[in-house]
Design an enzyme around this catalytic site. Structure first.
Site, mmCIF file in Angstrom:
data_model
loop_
_atom_site.group_PDB
_atom_site.id
_atom_site.type_symbol
_atom_site.label_atom_id
_atom_site.label_comp_id
_atom_site.label_asym_id
_atom_site.label_seq_id
_atom_site.Cartn_x
_atom_site.Cartn_y
_atom_site.Cartn_z
ATOM 1 N N LYS A 71 -107.950 -87.759 62.933
ATOM 2 C CA LYS A 71 -107.751 -86.356 62.067
ATOM 3 C C LYS A 71 -108.985 -86.291 60.972
ATOM 4 O O LYS A 71 -109.587 -85.335 60.974
ATOM 5 C CB LYS A 71 -106.455 -86.349 61.747
ATOM 6 C CG LYS A 71 -106.193 -85.091 60.591
ATOM 7 C CD LYS A 71 -104.714 -84.579 60.777
ATOM 8 C CE LYS A 71 -103.868 -85.806 60.418
ATOM 9 N NZ LYS A 71 -104.162 -86.536 59.015
ATOM 10 N N THR A 73 -111.288 -88.371 60.802
ATOM 11 C CA THR A 73 -112.741 -88.147 61.504
ATOM 12 C C THR A 73 -113.229 -86.829 61.817
ATOM 13 O O THR A 73 -114.425 -86.615 61.700
ATOM 14 C CB THR A 73 -112.881 -89.149 62.679
ATOM 15 O OG1 THR A 73 -112.343 -90.680 62.170
ATOM 16 C CG2 THR A 73 -114.101 -89.465 63.232
ATOM 17 N N ARG A 94 -107.507 -86.825 50.970
ATOM 18 C CA ARG A 94 -106.896 -87.786 50.031
ATOM 19 C C ARG A 94 -107.442 -89.214 50.069
ATOM 20 O O ARG A 94 -108.362 -89.511 50.583
ATOM 21 C CB ARG A 94 -105.408 -87.919 50.936
ATOM 22 C CG ARG A 94 -104.620 -86.656 50.809
ATOM 23 C CD ARG A 94 -103.347 -86.747 51.643
ATOM 24 N NE ARG A 94 -103.791 -87.098 52.869
ATOM 25 C CZ ARG A 94 -102.708 -87.941 54.091
ATOM 26 N NH1 ARG A 94 -101.740 -88.104 53.248
ATOM 27 N NH2 ARG A 94 -103.225 -88.269 55.203
ATOM 28 N N LYS A 105 -102.275 -99.320 59.702
ATOM 29 C CA LYS A 105 -102.766 -97.814 59.954
ATOM 30 C C LYS A 105 -104.210 -97.957 59.727
ATOM 31 O O LYS A 105 -104.867 -97.293 60.298
ATOM 32 C CB LYS A 105 -101.998 -96.946 59.166
ATOM 33 C CG LYS A 105 -102.341 -95.488 59.112
ATOM 34 C CD LYS A 105 -101.638 -94.389 58.414
ATOM 35 C CE LYS A 105 -102.176 -92.969 58.578
ATOM 36 N NZ LYS A 105 -103.558 -92.946 57.905
ATOM 37 N N ALA A 273 -97.473 -88.277 54.204
ATOM 38 C CA ALA A 273 -96.662 -87.162 54.548
ATOM 39 C C ALA A 273 -95.386 -87.407 55.216
ATOM 40 O O ALA A 273 -94.756 -86.239 55.429
ATOM 41 C CB ALA A 273 -97.610 -86.244 55.555
ATOM 42 N N PHE A 301 -100.695 -86.885 58.793
ATOM 43 C CA PHE A 301 -99.906 -86.975 59.953
ATOM 44 C C PHE A 301 -99.643 -85.453 60.697
ATOM 45 O O PHE A 301 -100.856 -84.965 60.796
ATOM 46 C CB PHE A 301 -98.343 -87.522 59.662
ATOM 47 C CG PHE A 301 -98.303 -88.997 59.207
ATOM 48 C CD1 PHE A 301 -99.081 -89.850 59.882
ATOM 49 C CD2 PHE A 301 -97.555 -89.442 58.270
ATOM 50 C CE1 PHE A 301 -98.933 -91.164 59.643
ATOM 51 C CE2 PHE A 301 -97.640 -90.784 57.670
ATOM 52 C CZ PHE A 301 -98.118 -91.787 58.388
ATOM 53 N N PHE A 381 -112.795 -89.267 73.724
ATOM 54 C CA PHE A 381 -113.078 -90.657 74.078
ATOM 55 C C PHE A 381 -113.717 -90.840 75.240
ATOM 56 O O PHE A 381 -113.870 -90.198 76.209
ATOM 57 C CB PHE A 381 -111.733 -91.634 74.193
ATOM 58 C CG PHE A 381 -111.267 -91.584 72.778
ATOM 59 C CD1 PHE A 381 -110.995 -93.028 72.353
ATOM 60 C CD2 PHE A 381 -110.714 -90.722 72.020
ATOM 61 C CE1 PHE A 381 -110.347 -93.440 71.397
ATOM 62 C CE2 PHE A 381 -110.107 -91.162 70.770
ATOM 63 C CZ PHE A 381 -109.838 -92.396 70.534
ATOM 64 N N TRP A 409 -117.215 -88.828 66.058
ATOM 65 C CA TRP A 409 -117.077 -90.343 65.622
ATOM 66 C C TRP A 409 -118.641 -90.863 66.247
ATOM 67 O O TRP A 409 -119.086 -91.655 65.622
ATOM 68 C CB TRP A 409 -115.952 -90.868 66.499
ATOM 69 C CG TRP A 409 -115.884 -92.606 66.278
ATOM 70 C CD1 TRP A 409 -115.306 -92.871 65.027
ATOM 71 C CD2 TRP A 409 -116.341 -93.516 66.899
ATOM 72 N NE1 TRP A 409 -115.408 -94.599 65.289
ATOM 73 C CE2 TRP A 409 -115.733 -94.826 66.301
ATOM 74 C CE3 TRP A 409 -117.031 -93.603 68.089
ATOM 75 C CZ2 TRP A 409 -116.393 -95.992 67.023
ATOM 76 C CZ3 TRP A 409 -117.435 -94.806 68.659
ATOM 77 C CH2 TRP A 409 -116.957 -96.035 67.942
#
Length: 557
Positions: A71, A73, A94, A105, A273, A301, A381, A409
C-alpha cells in the site's frame, strides 16, 4: 534486482531546501534536521492556509496477508506518477514505528523504486517525533504516580489508573508489570503495563491536533484514572497539559522529505490502524493540500480499519473528504484469501483468485457506502499470469469499478502512469457524495459499533462483555456516549478472528472492553485478542541488521 536499501543508498538526494522550493517554501520556513530532512515552521503552516486546496486521494487496501499488498509503495509510486504526467502532487504518509521495523512487518517507506528517502533515517529515529511522544507519555505517568505518592490531593484510586507507559518497541514482557515495589520511598505498589508508543493517546492527539492550542486542549482532556468516587481524573486536573505540550512543541511540526524522484513528501505521525486511528497528522495533510494540486495519502491496514477511521475520525477534523479512494490489492494476496498457502502462491490458480476476490469486492462496496469514487490498483508481481490478470479485470468489471495494474516497485513512476491517468479522470468525471455511515453526533456508542460491524465488516451481531456493558452505562453518565468509536481489531480479517479470510458472514464480534480516549476525541473498542503491545516473532528482522564502519545501515529491508 537491488534491495530497497541498496536502491535508497544509490540515489542522489536533493537538498531538502530544493524540495521545499517546489512547494514555495523558503529556507526560513524550515527547521533543518541535516541536509535531507526538515520540519515546517508554524508561521509557514499558517501562511500555507491561504493557498488553494488540492484534490485528496486516499489509498487503502484489502485485508493484509503475509503475501504482501504494498500500500505505501503504491501511494508513493502514484504520487511520483502524477507528477510525471504534469500534476503538481505531494505525498502525506505516517512515520514508521521501531516495533515493526525491528519485528516482522517492516518499515513504512515504500519499496523498490517507490520509496521516501532517506529511508534509513525515517525507519529509525527520523526527527525524534517518536521519542518526544514516548517522553511526554511517560512524563504523564511519572507525574501521575508522583501526585499519588505526595498525598493524592485528587483522591485517585490507584486500582483504577488506566494510563499506561509506552515504548516504541515490540516487548511482550512489558504487557503486564508491577510498579512501586521496594517500600514507601519508591511509591505506591500497583499493577501496570506498557503499550507500544504508536498506540498512545498522545500519538492520536498529535495526529488530530490542528495547532498548539488544540494540542493543549486535547492533552488536558486525557482521562488517566478514576477517583474513589468513580469520577474521571484528567490531565487538566493534574495541571500538567502545558508541560506535556512543551515536550511536544517540535514534534507537532510536520516533517518534509522526498521520494527517489524528488516528489515532496510530508511524513508525520504514526498511529497503528488496528489499535488506533491509523492516519498521518492533520497538520501534515493540510500542509500537503495547500502545497499541490493533488495529494496522495494512505491509511493503515485494510479499508475496514484505516480506511473507515480516516473517513469517520480524521475527515471531521481535517474538514475535507477524499476526492477518490484507491484500494490496493495483489493477485497473490487475493489467492491467499481464496485459501492458497503462502508457499503455493506463485502457481496459477483462477479458482482461488475468484474466491479471494470476495475480500476486495467487500472493500469496494464499503467505500462506495460513503459516496466516494473508487479505483482498484493491482500491485503487480512477476508471478501474475495473463489469465489471472484478465480474470481479475473481469471481476472488477462486474463490480463496475475501474482497475489498473501498477508496477511502481519495479519501474517507479513509469509503472504508475495508467493508474495516475485513471485517478485524474475519475476525480474529474465521477460524482462525489461523501457522507458517513452513521450519525456522528446522534448515534450512541453501541449503535456506532453495531453499524461498523454490520455495514463494514459484514457481521451479524455484537456481543458485549459484562465489563463493556458496565462501561457503556458509565460513559453515558460522563457524557461520552456519543463520541466516535475507534475499533481495535485484527487487521487480517473483516471479522475479529484472524483466521477468517475472504469475506466471512454471519459472524459475531465480541467487544471485551472500551478504553476512553477523550483527548483524542474517541472511544476505543477492543475486540477479540488484539493487543496494544505487540511481541516479536521467532526470527525478528533485527537479526539481519548491522552497520558498517562508515555508519551505513545494512539489512534494513
Amino acid at each position: 534486482m537491488k534491495s530497497d536499501i541498496e536502491i535508497s543508498q544509490a540515489t542522489s538526494l536533493a537538498p531538502i531546501t530544493e524540495i521545499a522550493e517546489k512547494i514555495n517554501l523558503s529556507f526560513d520556513d524550515l527547521e533543518l534536521h541535516g541536509k535531507y530532512k526538515a520540519k515546517i515552521e508554524f508561521d509557514a503552516l499558517d501562511r500555507m492556509k491561504k493557498n488553494p486546496e488540492g484534490k485528496l486521494i486516499l489509498v487503502t487496501s484489502i485485508n493484509p496477508t503475509p503475501a504482501g499488498e504494498g500500500k505505501s509503495t503504491v501511494t508513493i509510486g502514484l504520487g511520483d506518477a502524477l507528477n510525471k504526467i504534469g500534476k503538481k502532487t505531494v505525498i502525506a504518509l505516517r512515520e514508521p514505528s521501531l516495533g515493526p521495523v525491528m519485528g516482522i512487518k517492516g518499515g513504512a517507506t515504500g519499496g523498490g523504486y517507490a520509496q521516501v528517502l532517506p529511508m534509513e533515517d525515517i525507519n529509525l529515529h527520523f526527527t525524534g517525533d517518536m521519542h518526544a511522544i514516548t517522553t511526554a507519555n511517560n512524563a504523564l505517568s511519572a507525574l501521575l504516580d508522583n501526585h499519588i505518592h505526595q498525598g493524592n490531593e485528587l483522591n485517585i484510586d490507584a486500582r483504577r489508573i488506566i494510563w499506561k507507559r509506552v515504548v516504541d518497541l515490540n516487548d511482550r514482557e512489558l504487557r503486564h508489570i508491577t510498579v512501586g515495589l521496594g517500600g514507601p520511598i519508591n511509591g505506591v505498589p500497583r499493577e501496570d503495563g506498557f503499550d507500544i508508543t504508536v498506540a498512545s493517546e498522545i500519538m492520536a492527539i498529535l495526529c488530530l491536533a490542528t495547532d498548539i492550542n488544540d494540542l493543549k486542549r486535547r492533552l488536558s482532556n486525557i482521562v488517566v484514572a478514576y477517583t474513589f468516587d468513580r469520577e474521571p481524573v484528567t490531565v487538566g486536573d493534574l495541571k500538567i497539559e502545558g508541560a506535556l505540550a512543551l515536550v511536544l512543541k517540535d514534534a507537532i511540526k510536520p516533517n518534509l522529505v522526498q521520494t527517489i524522484y524528488q516528489t515532496p513528501a510530508f511524513v508525520h505521525g504514526g498511529p497503528f490502524a488496528n489499535i488506533a486511528h491509523g492516519c498521518n497528522s492533520i497538520l501534515a495533510t493540510r500542509a500537503a493540500l495547500h502545497s499541490g494540486d493533488y495529494v496522495v495519502t494512505e491509511a493503515g491496514f485494510g479499508a475496514d480499519l484505516g480506511g473507515e477511521k480516516f473517513l469517520d475520525i480524521k475527515v471531521p477534523s481535517l474538514g475535507k473528504a477524499p476526492d477518490a479512494v484507491v484500494i490496493v490489492a495483489t493477485i497473490r494476496a487475493l489467492k491467499m484469501h481464496g485459501g492458497v498457502a503462502k508457499t503455493d502462491l506463485s502457481a496459477e490458480n483462477l479458482s482461488a483468485l475468484k474466491t479471494g476476490f470476495s475480500n476486495l469486492a467487500k472493500h469496494i462496496r464499503n467505500m462506495r457506502k460513503y459516496g466516494l469514487p473508487v479505483v482498484v490498483a493491482i500491485n503487480q508481481f512477476i508471478s501474475d499470469t495473463d489469465k489471472e490478470i484478465e480474470l481479475l479485470k473481469e471481476l472488477c468489471a462486474n463490480e463496475e469499478v475501474k482497475v489498473e495494474l501498477a508496477s511502481v516497485w519495479e519501474k517507479g513512476p513509469d509503472g504508475g502512469i495508467d493508474l495516475a491517468n485513471t485517478i485524474v479522470e475519475t476525480i474529474a468525471t465521477e460524482e462525489n457524495n461523501f457522507h458517513s455511515i452513521f450519525s456522528r453526533d446522534h448515534d450512541d456508542l453501541n449503535e456506532k459499533v453495531e453499524t461498523i460491524v454490520r455495514e463494514i465488516y459484514g457481521g451479524s451481531e455484537v456481543v458485549y462483555s459484562k465489563k463493556a456493558l458496565q462501561q457503556l452505562a458509565s460513559f453515558k453518565k460522563y457524557g461520552w456516549d456519543r463520541l466516535p468509536v475507534c475499533m481495535a481489531k485484527t487487521q487480517y480479517s473483516l471479522s475479529d478472528d484472524p483466521t477468517k479470510l475472504g469475506a466471512p458472514s454471519d459472524f459475531d464480534v465480541t467487544i471485551r472492553e472500551f478504553v476512553p480516549k477523550i483527548g483524542a476525541g474517541f472511544i476505543v473498542a477492543l475486540t477479540g485478542d488484539v493487543m496494544t503491545m505487540p511481541g516479536l516473532p521467532k526470527k525478528p528482522a533485527a537479526l539481519n541488521m548491522d552497520v558498517d564502519e562508515k555508519g551505513n545501515a545494512i539489512g534494513l529491508f
